[in-house]
Design a protein around this motif. Structure first.
Motif, PDB file in Angstrom:
ATOM      1  N   GLU A  67      -5.751  -0.233 -11.344  1.00  0.00           N
ATOM      2  CA  GLU A  67      -5.602   0.970 -10.520  1.00  0.00           C
ATOM      3  C   GLU A  67      -4.881   2.020 -11.348  1.00  0.00           C
ATOM      4  O   GLU A  67      -3.915   1.701 -12.050  1.00  0.00           O
ATOM      5  CB  GLU A  67      -4.789   0.657  -9.262  1.00  0.00           C
ATOM      6  CG  GLU A  67      -4.563   1.863  -8.364  1.00  0.00           C
ATOM      7  CD  GLU A  67      -3.406   1.667  -7.400  1.00  0.00           C
ATOM      8  OE1 GLU A  67      -2.575   0.754  -7.612  1.00  0.00           O
ATOM      9  OE2 GLU A  67      -3.318   2.452  -6.453  1.00  0.00           O
ATOM     10  N   PRO A  69      -3.111   5.381 -10.421  1.00  0.00           N
ATOM     11  CA  PRO A  69      -2.729   6.328  -9.367  1.00  0.00           C
ATOM     12  C   PRO A  69      -2.619   7.771  -9.859  1.00  0.00           C
ATOM     13  O   PRO A  69      -2.888   8.703  -9.103  1.00  0.00           O
ATOM     14  CB  PRO A  69      -1.358   5.826  -8.910  1.00  0.00           C
ATOM     15  CG  PRO A  69      -1.199   4.473  -9.484  1.00  0.00           C
ATOM     16  CD  PRO A  69      -2.068   4.388 -10.683  1.00  0.00           C
ATOM     17  N   ASN A  70      -2.197   7.932 -11.114  1.00  0.00           N
ATOM     18  CA  ASN A  70      -2.153   9.271 -11.705  1.00  0.00           C
ATOM     19  C   ASN A  70      -2.214   9.126 -13.222  1.00  0.00           C
ATOM     20  O   ASN A  70      -2.301   8.017 -13.748  1.00  0.00           O
ATOM     21  CB  ASN A  70      -0.904  10.041 -11.243  1.00  0.00           C
ATOM     22  CG  ASN A  70       0.386   9.367 -11.621  1.00  0.00           C
ATOM     23  OD1 ASN A  70       0.609   9.054 -12.790  1.00  0.00           O
ATOM     24  ND2 ASN A  70       1.248   9.133 -10.637  1.00  0.00           N
TER      25      ASN A  70
END
Lengths: 115, 113
Positions: A67, A69-70
């Motif tokens: 993942e 996220p940013n």
């Protein structure tokens, strides 16, 4: 800041646990990577994120779920792992991929043990 | 299929002398090569790189030589210091492979006082 940081440094988990590995860089790099390294072996590429999108998945089992996220953070979610998944998990980042060459900068790794 | 090979698993050198670590590759498409140094329980640290348009790149005590016709590169450390004791990985990639670094299996260097 020219560092890639990873937490935790060590992780012991059972086969039924769910855990996450975290990676962070503040170099403005737009490509981030997960590698797995077993003892006395070279690092093996697992995933590549480019501009927060998954670019490469090297046929990694679904019990590993990345993942992003940013642009500074990269996670690796772990679920139902096997003892053979015990290894050093390395995060790396590089400035960009625009067809020019980039060095990948590695974090210190998370030593994962699956019981 | 190992496309980057480091045939010497270990090397021992005396402090102050030259360390030469070798690396061979089979994929003629590779056009960028890197050396990483790794201490136990730490991630690899980037040392030096060279693109295929050059045959030599130097950074302080570290020099990398590339012989494209032989598909061979080497890392020279002069003078060697005890703190250089680590595992050294050779890595390579080409633009067409995107992000995938191909690593050798590493050479463990021990610099003795």
């Amino acid at each position: 800041d020219t560092e890639v940081t990873q937490t935790p440094k060590h992780l012991v988990m059972g086969m039924t646990n769910k855990k996450s590995l975290k990676c962070e860089q503040h170099m403005g790099h737009r490509a981030m990577y997960w590698y797995k390294q077993k003892a006395k072996k070279p690092p093996e590429l697992m995933f590549v994120y480019s501009y927060e999108k998954l670019s490469i998945n090297e046929s990694v089992p679904s019990r590993f779920s990345p993942e992003c996220p940013n642009s500074s953070l990269l996670n690796l979610h772990l679920h139902a792992l096997q003892p053979e998944d015990s290894a050093l998990y390395l995060c790396a980042s590089s400035p960009d991929y625009t067809g020019s060459y980039n060095e990948q900068f590695f974090g210190p790794g998370t030593r994962l043990t699956v019981l | 299929d190992q496309q980057v090979k480091q045939n010497s698993p270990s090397l021992s050198v005396q402090e102050g002398r030259i360390s030469i670590l070798n690396c061979d590759y089979t994929n003629s498409m590779f056009d960028y090569f890197l050396w990483y140094k790794k201490y136990p329980a730490e991630g690899p640290t980037f040392l030096i790189s060279i693109s295929s348009i050059k045959d030599k790149n130097e950074d302080g005590r570290f020099t990398v030589f590339l012989n494209k016709s032989a598909k061979h590169l080497s890392l020279h450390i002069v003078p060697s210091q005890p703190g250089d004791s680590a595992v050294y990985f050779c890595a390579a990639y080409w633009r067409g492979s995107g992000y995938a670094l191909n690593f050798g299996k590493g050479t463990s260097l021990l610099v003795t006082p």
